[in-house]
Design a protein around this motif. Sequence first.
Motif, PDB file in Angstrom:
ATOM      1  N   UNK A 105       0.857  -1.175   0.000  1.00  9.16           N
ATOM      2  CA  UNK A 105       0.000   0.000   0.000  1.00  9.16           C
ATOM      3  C   UNK A 105       0.896   1.228   0.000  1.00  9.16           C
ATOM      4  N   UNK A 106       0.454   2.313  -0.623  1.00 10.86           N
ATOM      5  CA  UNK A 106       1.325   3.477  -0.775  1.00 10.86           C
ATOM      6  C   UNK A 106       2.360   3.192  -1.852  1.00 10.86           C
ATOM      7  N   UNK A 144      -1.252  -5.583  -9.789  1.00  8.17           N
ATOM      8  CA  UNK A 144       0.150  -5.488  -9.408  1.00  8.17           C
ATOM      9  C   UNK A 144       0.383  -5.836  -7.963  1.00  8.17           C
ATOM     10  N   UNK A 145       1.030  -4.961  -7.200  1.00  7.01           N
ATOM     11  CA  UNK A 145       1.369  -5.297  -5.813  1.00  7.01           C
ATOM     12  C   UNK A 145       0.204  -5.181  -4.841  1.00  7.01           C
ATOM     13  N   UNK A 146      -0.940  -4.713  -5.303  1.00 10.02           N
ATOM     14  CA  UNK A 146      -2.076  -4.517  -4.393  1.00 10.02           C
ATOM     15  C   UNK A 146      -2.926  -5.776  -4.337  1.00 10.02           C
ATOM     16  N   UNK A 192       7.176   1.337  -0.288  1.00  9.40           N
ATOM     17  CA  UNK A 192       5.772   1.093   0.097  1.00  9.40           C
ATOM     18  C   UNK A 192       5.696   0.274   1.379  1.00  9.40           C
ATOM     19  N   UNK A 193       4.536   0.334   2.025  1.00  9.18           N
ATOM     20  CA  UNK A 193       4.277  -0.532   3.171  1.00  9.18           C
ATOM     21  C   UNK A 193       3.886  -1.911   2.643  1.00  9.18           C
ATOM     22  N   UNK A 194       4.424  -2.941   3.266  1.00 10.67           N
ATOM     23  CA  UNK A 194       4.136  -4.312   2.848  1.00 10.67           C
ATOM     24  C   UNK A 194       3.424  -5.047   3.965  1.00 10.67           C
ATOM     25  N   UNK A 195       2.427  -5.834   3.566  1.00  8.45           N
ATOM     26  CA  UNK A 195       1.714  -6.661   4.548  1.00  8.45           C
ATOM     27  C   UNK A 195       1.597  -8.077   4.010  1.00  8.45           C
ATOM     28  N   UNK A 196       1.941  -9.053   4.862  1.00  7.95           N
ATOM     29  CA  UNK A 196       1.806 -10.454   4.430  1.00  7.95           C
ATOM     30  C   UNK A 196       0.339 -10.871   4.541  1.00  7.95           C
TER      31      UNK A 196
END
Length: 356
Positions: free
Chosen positions: A88-89, A133-135, A95-99
């Motif tokens: 996110x971001x 993508x990364x989201x 960016x902030x990453x969350x598993x």
Amino acid sequence: MADRVRRAKQRLDAHVRETVAWHFDPATGCPFWLDVASRLDWDPRETIQSYEDLDRFKFFEDEWLRGGPVRQWVPKGLADKPVFVFETGGSTGIPKSRINCEDFRIDYELFSETLSDEAFPKGADWLMLGPSGPRRLRLAVEHLCQHRGGICFCVDLDPRWVTRLIKTGRMELMHEYKDHVVNQGLTILRAHENIRCLFTTPKLLEAICERVSLVKAGIKGVFCGGTQLTAQFHRFAREELLEGKIDFVPTYGNTLMGLACHKPFDPSDNYSVIYYPPSPRASIEVVDPDEPARVVEYGELGRVRLTTLTREFFMPRFLERDEAIRHPPCEAYPWDGAGDVRPFSGFAVPIVEGVY
């Protein structure tokens, strides 16, 4: 209502105890929180007995999620599960990453229970016009569609590129890119007549409806989110863009918290968009920006504070980049809500919103 509120609070407190016990157990917790526990002079598993007790922790800092090692967030109890990482971001910097393992599927299956079968028919196909993508959004919306028996067509949008174009004043390119995304969506919509449901952002929805009548295209329900959604736009979307004939479901959420549902439409709310978190898995509170440990009174404006409580992710007391008005429990959701969510006005540098 008072009894339902009391029972919801009891359920939340029990969920807090269960979540803290999991994340601070050396056998199941993640390295990050076990390290935090090793430096405390109190044991969270004994001390945290209610939601209010989470105030014993410091405010969760988003910098903890920027950079690695990302495996410090993987609970030992889930070590044998396939792990996704969502971001996110990231428009600038790290960016902030969350598993994630199953949370995005659980969140959207719970959300599915709030959708009407008339507006979001079982077995109908969907069009998802938004970031992938990364989201997590693409996988989450696709899972929602599949959970309801449909097949999801997807058109990608890169919100970081849009934000960069806006920040550098290249508005002509931004509009050209938006048209590129919308054109792809319209091509799919015209080619697949079983598409009945749409996910997109407010600005893309408006751009689509400038080109086509979604009513004539056969759309029954629109699930919308991603950027600020005002009461003015809410009314515009229901009455004009969707011609009063398509169900409009606004949502508020992000990779860190999950998905908050909008209060069922009630004309007496004057189109105010009021969200309720997926308690007990997450909570939204509205707090005093200058004293963020204090929740403001109902009807007052404050900064949004998130808490996430799942076995995959524990995030107590995170100050979001949004502000909102605190709302009381309602019939569908017997816990606090937040309305008229918008970017936090207390930042020195205003947040740039793109098409997502």
